[in-house]
Each structure stands twice: as C-alpha cells, then as structure tokens.
Design a protein around this motif. Structure first.
Motif, PDB file in Angstrom:
ATOM      1  N   VAL A  30     -38.599 -67.287  -7.614  1.00 42.76           N
ATOM      2  CA  VAL A  30     -38.758 -66.918  -6.156  1.00 42.76           C
ATOM      3  C   VAL A  30     -39.491 -66.115  -6.918  1.00 42.76           C
ATOM      4  N   ALA A  31     -39.130 -65.091  -7.606  1.00 46.60           N
ATOM      5  CA  ALA A  31     -39.332 -63.333  -7.241  1.00 46.60           C
ATOM      6  C   ALA A  31     -40.198 -63.462  -8.339  1.00 46.60           C
ATOM      7  N   ALA A  32     -40.737 -64.304  -8.893  1.00 49.97           N
ATOM      8  CA  ALA A  32     -41.710 -65.281  -9.873  1.00 49.97           C
ATOM      9  C   ALA A  32     -43.075 -65.321  -8.633  1.00 49.97           C
ATOM     10  N   MET A  33     -43.030 -65.937  -8.180  1.00 49.41           N
ATOM     11  CA  MET A  33     -43.872 -66.930  -7.461  1.00 49.41           C
ATOM     12  C   MET A  33     -44.602 -65.596  -6.643  1.00 49.41           C
ATOM     13  N   LYS A  34     -43.857 -65.014  -6.364  1.00 47.56           N
ATOM     14  CA  LYS A  34     -44.202 -63.463  -5.115  1.00 47.56           C
ATOM     15  C   LYS A  34     -44.830 -63.511  -6.004  1.00 47.56           C
ATOM     16  N   GLU A  35     -44.469 -62.489  -7.208  1.00 49.63           N
ATOM     17  CA  GLU A  35     -45.726 -61.538  -8.053  1.00 49.63           C
ATOM     18  C   GLU A  35     -46.452 -62.477  -7.952  1.00 49.63           C
ATOM     19  N   ILE A  36     -46.659 -63.574  -8.638  1.00 52.71           N
ATOM     20  CA  ILE A  36     -47.831 -64.674  -9.052  1.00 52.71           C
ATOM     21  C   ILE A  36     -48.966 -64.524  -7.601  1.00 52.71           C
ATOM     22  N   LEU A  37     -48.251 -64.415  -7.018  1.00 55.91           N
ATOM     23  CA  LEU A  37     -49.383 -64.557  -5.264  1.00 55.91           C
ATOM     24  C   LEU A  37     -49.474 -63.692  -5.697  1.00 55.91           C
ATOM     25  N   GLU A  38     -48.852 -62.129  -5.593  1.00 57.54           N
ATOM     26  CA  GLU A  38     -49.573 -60.960  -5.082  1.00 57.54           C
ATOM     27  C   GLU A  38     -50.726 -60.766  -6.419  1.00 57.54           C
ATOM     28  N   GLU A  39     -50.461 -61.460  -7.709  1.00 59.70           N
ATOM     29  CA  GLU A  39     -51.210 -61.443  -8.507  1.00 59.70           C
ATOM     30  C   GLU A  39     -52.478 -61.734  -8.118  1.00 59.70           C
ATOM     31  N   ALA A  40     -52.820 -63.117  -7.996  1.00 62.63           N
ATOM     32  CA  ALA A  40     -53.746 -63.457  -7.382  1.00 62.63           C
ATOM     33  C   ALA A  40     -54.917 -62.533  -6.848  1.00 62.63           C
ATOM     34  N   ARG A  41     -54.374 -62.005  -5.383  1.00 64.15           N
ATOM     35  CA  ARG A  41     -54.552 -61.240  -4.512  1.00 64.15           C
ATOM     36  C   ARG A  41     -56.035 -60.101  -5.285  1.00 64.15           C
ATOM     37  N   ARG A  42     -54.769 -59.789  -5.672  1.00 62.46           N
ATOM     38  CA  ARG A  42     -55.167 -58.297  -6.655  1.00 62.46           C
ATOM     39  C   ARG A  42     -56.181 -58.576  -7.682  1.00 62.46           C
ATOM     40  N   ASP A  43     -55.084 -59.300  -8.823  1.00 62.22           N
ATOM     41  CA  ASP A  43     -56.284 -59.849 -10.507  1.00 62.22           C
ATOM     42  C   ASP A  43     -56.016 -61.316 -10.392  1.00 62.22           C
TER      43      ASP A  43
END
Lengths: 461, 482, 129
Positions: free
Chosen positions: B437-450
């Motif tokens: 879940v933590a990894a998926m959350k990070e990816i979600l943030e990355e997708a928005r940011r970069d």
C-alpha cells in the motif's frame, strides 16, 4: 496455522480496517444455502514430519528397479547441477514471464532453449514448450491443417507411439480432422513406402514421420518427407532429441527438409517421475511461425539499447485472440524447459553424442545377449537407434511378471497394441545400463523362458 | 551474455558417460548427422554460474511479493518439492506396472478423493496437464455427453465476456461456436441476456466463480437453472477456487463439470510458466466420459483404469498419466493443510484481499466494483489517473517493480479500463500488504508530481522497459553464430 | 484528430477511398490504430479473392491486441499494399495514407450506405474510454 502468517492481533486489526466483525462476514455475498459444512473425506492435517514419514515409507515400498523399458520415456543420467539449479526459488516459484523486466532470467533461458532446439532439429524457430510429446504431435496436426487451409486429413504411420496416436485422435477429433494410418513393413519394422500409393489421391495436409519409430527402427525419412511435399502436404517430424545428436535432423530430411518437428523433451534432463511432468517441444520453418501454438520468446532492446527478451507474437495466443487463437494452451512446462536447457548446456554437442552412442551400443549389446536365448529373435531387420523389438517364444506378460520377481522391468509388452506381432517385447538399454545389468537381464530371461541356450551352430536372431 | 557466447570449441562439462566400442555400427551412413548441433561447449562451472546468474534476474515468490491477479501466487512449501522428488518416485518409469508403484498410486488415488471432497464432484481424473487442458477435457466431456444422448444439435458454448481467453479457445478446440454473454454493471453475468441466449443449440455455459472481476456470482443458482432448463451443462473454471475453498463447493453450486488448477489453489510451483496440472471433476452422469487414466481401486491396491474399464472415455490427453510430479506436490500440500486448513485458505486469502482493497481505497485508488466484497482478489481502475496525468496501468505496474513488488495483472479483466487485478493470497503477512500500500501511495504521488518518472519505469531492474513492438516486427527467436 | 472528409467509414473502423479507376482503397482509422497500439503485423487478403460486405478479410496485430478487418463493400481484392506488409508501423504513423488493400466493388451501391466523416467522428468519440 501452516503457511498463514496472521497473528490474532493482525486479524483483528485487518477486520477493523475493513469494517467487519469477523471473517465470516466477508462471505456474506454467498447465498446461505450454498455454504459448505465440514469437508467429509478430507483427512486432518499432518505436520511436515508426519507427511515426510508417510512419503518416505511409500517411496521405500515402491523401491527401485532395474529398468529396460523405454517406449517414449527414457532413463538417462541427469547431471546433479540440472535440478539443483532448476529448483532455485527464482526459477521454481516465478510465474509466466509477462512482466519482462522482472523475468529476464526465465526469458533468456527460454531464448537459449529455443536456440538449442532449433539447432538440434535444424529448423528455424522453436516455441517455449508444450505439455508433452503426444500433445505436441496433436498440436502439430492442428497447425498443419490450419496452414493447409483445404485438407483436414493427416497421415500417421502405425509406427508412431500408440499413446501419441490416441492423444492426437482425442484432441483433433472434434474439429473434424481425420487421421489415416499408414501400415508398416512387417520385415523391416519401418513405414511401408509402397503403401503410400493408396493415399496419393487423399490430399493430406500433412504426413507424420517418426524417427526413430516406436519400434526403435529408423524410418526412410528422406523418402517420406519427399513424398509429403510431392503430394502437397507438410512433413511433421516426431523425433527423439537424444537421437538427434547422431541422426540427420528433420530440417535436412529430403530435398526440402521437414516443416515441423515435435517430440518429447523428457530425455533432456527430466526424470521419469512416473510419467510427468515432461515437456513437448516444437520447432518449425520460419514462415509457419504465426501458426505455431504456445509461447515464443524474442530478443529485443530496452530503452537504453541493451539486449533483452520478451514474450512475442502474443496475438496468436488465447489471452489476446480468444476463440481465434492457434491453441488454448496457456501454462506450459516452463521448469522442464529450464532443466532441458541446463542439461544441453552441461552436456554440449560432444556429451549428447556420447550419450546417444552409448544408448545405441548398449541396446545392440542387449539385443545380442537376449537373442542368444533359444526362441528369442529380433522382430525386424531395420536398423535401430536405442530400442529394439524382440519376439519371444512364449506370451510376454507372464515373462515380465516373472522378471519383476527379480526386480527387473523387462520392457514394454506390445501384444495389446500390435497383436499382429505375436509375442513381441520392446526393450531399451540407455547409457545408464552397465554390462553387468545386461548380463543379469540375460541370465534371468533365459531362466524364465526355461529353454536351453542356443548352440553356437544354430542361427541367431 | 548468452550461454553460446561463453562457448569455446573443445571445452567439456564434467559429466561423461562410459563409452562402449561398436558405436554407431548399425546406423546407415545416409541417416547420420553431417554437422553437430550448435550446442554450447562450456565447463560445468561456466554453466552453473551462468544459470545461477540468470536466476537472479527473476522476480519470484521466494524473493518478492507477487500479487498477480488470477494466478494465486502463494508460497510453495519446500516440503512438497522435497517429498515429490524422493528418488524412488523420480525413478519410476511410466510403463512400470501398477504392482511396482502402489505407494505412488496410493498418493494419487487419495488426491482424487480429496479433490472430490473439496469440490463436491462425484469423480475426478488427474490426467489434464494444465488448466487449459482441463478445460478442453471438460468441454469434450460436455460434447460426449450430448452426443451419447443423440443430442447433436447443440453446437454453442456460452462464455461470459469477462472470461479468461482459454475458455473460448478451449470451446473452439472442441468444435463449438462461442457465444459471449455480457456482464452487468455490478460484475455479474447479465441474467436477462443469458436467458435470451440459451436454447436448443446451447451445449453449456463456462463460468468462473468468483468471476474474473473478483466478485462472487450471486445469481449462480438462477444461472444454473436457466442453463439446465435449456438442456445445457454448467462448466466451472476453477481458476479462482482459492477464494471459496472449504466454503462453497462447485458441486453444490450446480456445476456438472469442473477443472482445478493445482498450480494455483494447491500451491504447486509455477516454474516460470509451468508445469501445472488441471484435474477435472464431474457429476455421476458425466463420469463415464472422464479422460484416462483414472486411478481405480483393485482389491486392497490401486491400478490405472483404461479403455476397457471406461469405453465411453473422451480419450487420452498425454502419453502417460499426466503431470505426476505436480500431483504429488499437491497431495503433500493438501495433507499438510487437512480439512481445517482448506477453509483457512479461503478465509485468509479473502481477508487479505479485502484488507488490501480497503487500504488502497483509503489511499485514493478507485475500486472497480466498490459496492462489492472482494473475494481473494479485486480490480482497481486507473482510468482517472490516466486521464489526469497520462500515467497508465502499465506504467504503475512497471514502477511497482522498482519498489520491490511484482506487478499485479494489468489490463485484465479487459472490461475494466486501465485495470489492475490484485491477488495477495493467504500466505502474505500484514506487513507485506502494508508495504505494498505504501508503494502504491508513493507511485500515486509520483504520478501527480513527476509523471515521466513513472512512465519511464522500471529504473531499478537489470534492464529498462523493453521494446515489445520491435521484438514482434523484427523477429529474433534464436541465437545464430556470427 | 481529423477524420478526412473525402473518405467513407464503417462502424468497424475501416475507411474507404474511391479511386479514379473505379476501385476502392481500404485502411483503418486513426481511432482504430490508436486503440490497437503499436502495430506489428498485417495479414492482407490475396489478390483475386472475392469478398462479401462485412466478411473478415484481413487481420491486424499489435503488441497487445489483434483485430479482424471486414470488407467494407463486396468485391474482388485487386492488391494488398506491400509497403505496409513490410513496415506495419506505417499504419500508426499515417493511418489515412497506409491503405491495406484495394477492392473492385461488385455492388457499388453499398458505398452509399457507409458512414460519412461526421457520423464516424461521432461514433469514434462515443467509443473512447
């Protein structure tokens, strides 16, 4: 709980996060009337120690045997490294390599396997395995019919393994494909070329050519492949991979070469294991590759230009093409393919040829020894590779039973599948049989048959 | 580097066989091979090092969390492997008579009995060597059943549009036409459409339950009545049996024919693509058609039943008795779990999936069927993310590799846009799920940011994203020297 | 994306261009190639084959999908485009130039029943997901 890591605290916290009180609540969409009670007939759990004890006892009860059966599954020495490496968790517990970047190990092994099998059969391309030799033959028949477009008839010699013929029939029957049997020459044990004439007008889509055939006899492969092509049919080779270290490969049969080659890869490092898992291999000419069933690996580049491997030509397969796929196959025999690749790498061309020569020599030695027994003779005059049919003076089944009392598996009884051969026994001695093994079999068979040995003056088999 | 590129002429591995004189005495010169095959010439150490190195370029259950939907990538207990590879079992020739393998056959017979118990079917054959072969056998039995009753007009197999591709492909291999049945918005079979599709041409319906959409087919009893009412049979695709093991039996749901993927539910290894095993189970009415061999009792012992015992059999699917080594592994697994352990499989795989679904929803992911319970798996749709950032399900899947997780199944089910099908299995711990879940959350943030970071993934694997179009356009399927 | 106004279209995403010699060229639309992704192989019909309107007569494969191409009108296949056979990626690059095959219509009236650009554009938009 075996293999379930949850502590009571974990379970509680997880249920709370979901917002239910108990695990039972997670099944509340299942109609009440369908919910099962206890599983009658399922025994209680055993610990690892208990199941180990049980399995060791059962294995010990089955014991070990001095084996002279071939008939499509061959006892070969398997280098220790093969299964030590194949059962590494990274190979053993990986899935089909759909995520290529996370599966370069498996993908490269498959690419190497395809290269080895293509070279062994002298054909252009290979798939990444089918279930076994018999089902690979069935798939080759379907493939040839697709490629031919108008004919739904395939000629299959009676010298093809009886089980393979049964499997092919089971798999192709519902598509209205007809398998016509070509008889064999009772003298040589090879497919009767003169019988082909009657099939001239049948417009077959393909002709299956076994090499060696089920009797161990070498077939006139050049003539058969040539006949197939002259009659507008594809030539499907059904070959033993060990034999190909010595024998002319399918791609060089006749002026054009066979079009498709299939076989069982079991001799390449896969244990007998009671019948499976083995692997079916299939290679073909490049222009037929889009008709090929099963997975295929191709080389490509990554974003930085480095060489890598992916599953390719997937539009042939069921997960994309669904009802129009070349086959329904999905899971294949991946781990067996890994073992076969390791085996071929460890043996190399010289090692594989040594194995093949030793099998051939041992089987000739076995035949020579057994035909010294009065009434025992080779059934056919045709040259053999590593199996031979012997005619016994007495029914085969009781002989084999008596040999089992001495822990010898004396061969494959042909009386049921080939009643026309009389008391016929198919025997095989691979490189794993020693001179002593052969001598022991000879002595026991002599005793069992119970006739005095032939004198030197009498003609042998 | 390929093994061929390590090859040096004349180099040999350690394994040699005793050479007998006489050699190729009997083989005519015209039959001999002119040039040796192009196999590598390497030392044993070369080979061991090469293939050990390759193994390290794989993700696997033993090394990574592997939540690949529909594939049930649970831990493969090592005892199953060790006990299936006892030397006497490995040395057993398939042509050896039954009296030389009673211990081996006892395991297989008991496996048949246990599979009958958990599925509620009357008889089982272990012959099919994979799920797809089980499907073929199952549909062939449906055909044999109708043919035996002179009911030859039935030429259609119905398949939900959400089905695995093997279902329609298997039906076609058995000579049937395939008719697709639509799915309703809740993920169930569209019962009204089914009702108007069935008729005198209906041979059967193939169904996965829980479905490929990760939900339990609630109308299963009604669906069964519709199909049976039209004279058709109900086929159960056992791909998702893990979700209901010990909780619901396919036989009780009204299925006439089933196949079971031992390499999913019963934890035999996937081996990088196989071997599997796809036993089939049937009701008593279909038992005469089972593929051979079936393990039967003979006095106090066991034997392989053949065509003389079962003249109506659809036939044989392989040269011998199926993937015996896989069957032994499944046998050991089932004995170690026992009756209570069967139900625990369903319980904890369902708990893990529902927990993961709840946590991902909380983390901002869109669940494809939010009104439904997850079974042992569930579908996330990334359509909104794609529309907003350009990051696709495939990009997220590849980025997960960088975070040390194998990707879920992407783009299946095809009915859901930008889908990820996530199946954690019961053998994973809460910590592992939380890390995912933590990894998926990070990816979600990355997708928005970069978004380019995610679109360029993976970055941490031995190779970057591979060009699949190039592989298919410029076919390079074998290594050639030079 | 533009939908050229001088072409006719089918509901199954083929475009049709009437040539001066009375034949028609057939290709797939921008929308179709976009849905398919990287196209890797085209199996075109053989010249001389007679097809009926709506009959499957070609297959386009991409990395992730395969699609049947249906004859937009009845007729005889005159030629397949060797350039797209050699470089299927042309269909991705310029779908309205990369014709797949040409037909000589046997029922020219069928042409009138095909969609015009505006109707097709609406259809394609409704299918986007």
């Amino acid at each position: 709980m075996p293999f379930i890591p949850h502590t009571e605290d974990d379970t509680r916290a997880m249920l709370a996060a979901i917002g239910v009180a108990a695990i039972d609540d997670l099944f509340d969409e299942i109609p009440r009337g369908l919910r099962a009670d206890a599983l009658a007939g399922m025994p209680p759990a055993l610990s690892e120690m208990e199941i180990a004890r049980l399995m060791h006892e059962r294995a010990a009860r089955d014991g070990t045997w001095l084996n002279f059966i071939g008939a499509g599954a061959y006892e070969h020495h398997i280098p220790a490294a093969v299964w030590q490496i194949a059962t590494r968790g990274e190979f053993y517990s990986a899935y089909t390599p759909y995520q290529a970047e996370a599966s370069q190990g498996t993908l490269q092994v498959l690419y190497e396997y395809q290269s080895m099998m293509a070279s062994l059969t002298a054909l252009d391309v290979s798939n990444a395995s089918l279930y076994d030799g018999a089902s690979a033959l069935a798939e080759a028949v379907l493939m040839a019919v697709r490629a031919h477009k108008s004919s739904r008839r395939v000629l299959v010699p009676r010298t093809v393994h009886p089980s393979w013929r049964k499997v092919a029939r089971t798999i192709v029957r519902n598509q209205g494909i007809e398998l016509l049997e070509i008889p064999f020459d009772p003298g040589t044990g090879a497919t009767a070329l003169e019988a082909l004439g009657r099939f001239r007008g049948s417009e077959p889509a393909a002709v299956v050519i076994p090499q060696p055939n089920f009797f161990g006899v070498l077939e006139p492969v050049d003539e058969l492949a040539d006949w197939a092509h002259a009659n507008g049919a594809l030539a499907i080779a059904a070959v033993n991979p060990t034999a190909l270290a010595l024998l002319k490969p399918p791609g060089e049969w006749g002026p054009q070469g066979a079009d498709i080659a299939v076989g069982d890869g079991q001799p390449l490092g896969v244990p007998l294991a009671g019948g499976g898992p083995y692997l079916g291999f299939m290679t073909c000419r490049k222009d037929l590759v889009r008709q090929m069933p099963g997975r295929i690996v191709g080389a490509t580049r990554d974003r930085d230009g480095r060489r890598g491997y992916v599953l390719t030509l997937q539009a042939r397969e069921q997960h994309i093409r669904r009802a129009k796929a070349t086959s329904n196959i999905c899971t294949n025999q991946g781990l067996m393919t890994t073992a076969a690749t390791l085996y071929l790498a460890l043996l190399g061309p010289a090692g594989l040829a040594e194995v093949a020569r030793a099998c051939h020599a041992n089987t000739l030695a076995l035949a020579a020894r057994l035909t010294r027994i009065r009434g025992v003779a080779r059934a056919f005059s045709g040259a053999i590779f590593h199996e031979v049919v012997l005619r016994l003076p007495v029914p085969v089944a009781p002989v084999l039973r008596a040999l089992r009392e001495h822990r010898i598996l004396g061969g494959c009884d042909l009386e049921q599948d080939y009643p026309e051969l009389g008391h016929a026994l198919l025997v095989c001695a691979t490189e794993t049989r020693t001179g002593d093994d052969i001598a022991r079999y000879g002595a026991e068979l002599e005793r069992v048959i119970g006739l005095p040995p032939r004198s030197a003056a009498e003609p042998g088999g | 580097m390929l093994i061929f590129e390590r090859s040096r002429p004349g180099r040999r591995g350690a394994v040699r066989v005793p050479v007998r004189p006489g050699n190729v005495a009997e083989i005519p010169r015209s039959q001999l091979r002119a040039r040796p095959p192009g196999l590598p010439e390497v030392s044993e150490l070369d080979a061991v090092r090469h293939y050990t190195g390759l193994s390290q370029r794989n993700f696997s259950i033993d090394t990574h969390f592997y939540p690949l939907g529909s594939c049930t990538m649970k831990y493969n207990p090592r005892a199953c492997n060790a006990l299936a590879m006892l030397p006497q079992f490995l040395a057993r020739h398939p042509g050896a008579p039954a009296d030389t393998g009673q211990g081996f056959l006892a395991c297989l017979f008991e496996l048949q009995e246990m599979l009958k118990s958990v599925t509620g079917m009357a008889q089982v054959s272990l012959a099919p060597m994979a799920g797809a072969q089980g499907e073929f056998a199952g549909v062939a039995m449906i055909r044999a059943y109708h043919d035996s009753r002179g009911d030859a007009a039935r030429d259609e197999i119905l398949v939900p549009d959400a089905a695995h591709g093997t279902n329609p492909a298997s039906a076609v291999m058995c000579g049937y036409r395939v008719r697709e049945i639509p799915t309703d918005a809740d993920g169930n079979v569209d019962v009204a459409a089914l009702g108007s599709a069935v008729g005198p041409r209906t041979a059967g319906l193939m169904l996965t339950n829980p479905s490929t959409l990760g939900v339990f087919e609630r109308h299963i009893v009604g669906i069964g009545n519709i199909v049976h009412g039209a004279g058709g049979l109900l086929y159960y695709d056992g791909a998702n049996l893990n979700a209901i093991l010990g909780r619901v039996k396919p036989g009780d749901m009204g299925f006439d024919v089933i196949h079971i993927n031992l390499h999913k539910t019963f934890s035999t290894p996937h081996g990088g693509g196989g071997p599997g095993a796809g036993p089939v189970g049937v009701t008593a009415a279909l038992a005469p058609f089972l593929p051979l061999p079936v393990i039967g009792q003979a006095g106090a012992g066991f034997r392989l039943l053949d065509e003389r015992d079962a003249p109506l059999t659809i036939g044989r699917l392989g040269a011998h008795l199926g993937n015996a080594g896989v069957l032994l592994r499944a046998y050991v697994y089932m004995r170690m779990l026992g009756a209570a352990g069967m139900r625990r499989v369903a319980d904890y795989s369902t708990l893990n999936a529902n927990y993961l679904m709840a946590e991902l929803r909380r983390a901002g992911f869109q669940i494809a069927f939010p009104g439904r319970r997850a079974t042992h798996e569930f579908v996330v749709t990334l359509k909104l993310l794609r529309d907003k950032t350009g990051v696709t399900a495939m990009d997220v899947a590849k980025r997960l590799l960088d975070k040390g997780c194998h990707a879920p199944t992407a783009y299946f089910p095809q009915l859901v846009p930008e889908s990820l099908l996530i199946e954690p299995t019961e053998t994973e711990s809460k910590e592992t799920l939380d890390a995912f879940v933590a990894a998926m959350k990070e990816i979600l943030e990355e997708a928005r940011r970069d978004p380019q970071l995610v679109k360029g993934a993976p970055h941490a694997t031995p190779l970057g994203r591979l060009d699949e179009a190039r592989a298919a356009r410029d076919l390079d399927l074998t290594w050639r020297p030079g | 994306m533009t939908t050229p106004a001088n072409l006719k279209y089918t509901r199954s995403h083929e475009w049709v261009r009437s040539e001066a010699d009375g034949t028609v060229a057939v290709g797939i639309t921008f929308h179709a190639q976009e849905q398919l992704g990287d196209i890797v192989f085209i199996q075109a019909p053989e010249a001389g084959r007679k097809v009926k309107q709506g009959e499957e007569c070609a297959v386009i494969e991409s990395v992730k999908a395969a699609a049947d191409i249906y004859a937009p009108v009845s007729g005889e296949v005159i030629a397949a485009n060797p350039e797209v056979a050699d470089s299927p990626e042309r269909v991705n690059r310029d779908p309205y130039a990369a014709w797949l095959f040409r037909l000589r219509p046997s029922q020219p009236a069928e042409l009138a029943g095909l969609l015009d650009a505006a109707a097709y554009a609406k259809l394609a938009e409704s299918e986007k997901r």
